[in-house]
Design an enzyme around this catalytic site. Sequence first.
Site, PDB file in Angstrom:
ATOM      1  N   HIS A 159      -1.783 -97.822 -62.938  1.00 17.52           N
ATOM      2  CA  HIS A 159      -2.037 -97.528 -61.519  1.00 17.52           C
ATOM      3  C   HIS A 159      -2.686 -98.748 -60.841  1.00 17.52           C
ATOM      4  O   HIS A 159      -2.288 -99.144 -59.734  1.00 17.52           O
ATOM      5  CB  HIS A 159      -2.932 -96.287 -61.425  1.00 17.52           C
ATOM      6  CG  HIS A 159      -3.278 -95.855 -60.037  1.00 17.52           C
ATOM      7  ND1 HIS A 159      -2.730 -94.748 -59.431  1.00 17.52           N
ATOM      8  CD2 HIS A 159      -4.130 -96.389 -59.115  1.00 17.52           C
ATOM      9  CE1 HIS A 159      -3.229 -94.612 -58.214  1.00 17.52           C
ATOM     10  NE2 HIS A 159      -4.094 -95.593 -57.987  1.00 17.52           N
ATOM     11  N   GLU A 160      -3.662 -99.349 -61.514  1.00 16.60           N
ATOM     12  CA  GLU A 160      -4.371-100.500 -60.918  1.00 16.60           C
ATOM     13  C   GLU A 160      -3.499-101.755 -60.895  1.00 16.60           C
ATOM     14  O   GLU A 160      -3.519-102.512 -59.921  1.00 16.60           O
ATOM     15  CB  GLU A 160      -5.686-100.771 -61.663  1.00 16.60           C
ATOM     16  CG  GLU A 160      -6.660 -99.595 -61.686  1.00 16.60           C
ATOM     17  CD  GLU A 160      -6.933 -98.973 -60.327  1.00 16.60           C
ATOM     18  OE1 GLU A 160      -6.865 -99.690 -59.303  1.00 16.60           O
ATOM     19  OE2 GLU A 160      -7.202 -97.755 -60.275  1.00 16.60           O
ATOM     20  N   HIS A 187      -1.344-101.538 -57.989  1.00 11.32           N
ATOM     21  CA  HIS A 187      -2.043-101.939 -56.756  1.00 11.32           C
ATOM     22  C   HIS A 187      -2.003-103.453 -56.583  1.00 11.32           C
ATOM     23  O   HIS A 187      -1.755-103.968 -55.491  1.00 11.32           O
ATOM     24  CB  HIS A 187      -3.522-101.512 -56.811  1.00 11.32           C
ATOM     25  CG  HIS A 187      -3.797-100.125 -56.301  1.00 11.32           C
ATOM     26  ND1 HIS A 187      -3.412 -99.696 -55.053  1.00 11.32           N
ATOM     27  CD2 HIS A 187      -4.454 -99.084 -56.866  1.00 11.32           C
ATOM     28  CE1 HIS A 187      -3.815 -98.434 -54.883  1.00 11.32           C
ATOM     29  NE2 HIS A 187      -4.447 -98.042 -55.970  1.00 11.32           N
TER      30      HIS A 187
HETATM   31 ZN   LIG Z   1      -5.259 -96.203 -56.375  1.00 12.96          ZN
END
Ligand SMILES: [Zn+2]
Lengths: 172, 173
Positions: free
Chosen positions: B146-147, B150
């Site tokens: 998830h990171e 980003h």
């Molecule tokens: Zn997030």
Amino acid sequence: MLAVTVIGADRPGIVAEVTGALAAVEGNLEDSTMTLLRGQFAMVVLVRTGSPVAEVEQALARVSSQGGLAVDVRPVSAASPAAGAVQGSSYVVHVNGADRPGIVATITGVLARRGVNVVDLGTRLAGELYVLTAEVVVPLDVDVDELRAELDEAAGVVGVHVRLVAVETDEM
Amino acid sequence: MPELPPGSVRTVVRAPATVLATAGRDVDPTDPDVVALAADLLATQEVSPGCVGLAAQQVGEALRVFSVDVSGHPKTRSCHGRFVLCNAEVVSASRKGRGREGCMSVPDFTGDVQRARRLVVRGQLPVTGEQVELETDGFEAVCLQHEIDHTNGLLFLDRVSDAHAIHPRQTYL
Ligand SMILES: [Zn+2]
């Protein structure tokens, strides 16, 4: 806010025609769902526009007659997404079994008696196999084990298999 | 994880901010500005309830830096504690599973996303620039993906598995 519902025999171009007509009357699409159901394409769209309802209806009437679509336009109250929502936990209800009348009514009847709110539901029939998937919100004061037992019992009556699975959200 | 200077709490940016959709630039992990950013990410993460990771994009900078700390989370299996990685990339990913994710930068929605539950990630530590390779699984693996997303300008919204996989939040944080 206007609720626009459209249904018609599926073909490429339906979404473009309907949303094009709405854009022409300055309609801003907010939440919508559009899906193919056995050859019928169904749309439910919430539209925000400054144009009068009659103008929106007129714009869609052209699309409707030329495109063979059934269209309905009606004003609805512009509630915020959370308004009226049941506070609780999300679950998915999985049902499958042999098709017969009353499966959805039986299962959702159990949910309704417990104040469980259906927020999304779809059913599919293929041959004899009937499949229902729903996302529901179970109020915090409902005993989930009891709810499961009631669903199992009801499912047994209509000869299907039911599962109630908690949806956990991982916050990142 | 090298010691960082004290960080300050930054404002978390929300979609549709452009920076969230901007792929991050590579950074020099020894650059004092990058070290300060690393400290800020950890400081901001710590004051945000339930937050297990934060990327530079979420505090307004399109850079390849993020922080993670899944220690204490009930779903955690493997855990590398509290750390920051720079220029991180996925080396290998396997055992896909589907889960529902939320993100501080997308507070009104959650989404169903397929992610690997076995993961090897390579990146550099701030301050020293030491190259490290982390092998992890379960919740930490999901969080790292998830990171890293980003830092590549991607949100979970870009990853959802089907047209019905984005949900309005039932309960607010
Ligand atoms: Zn997030």
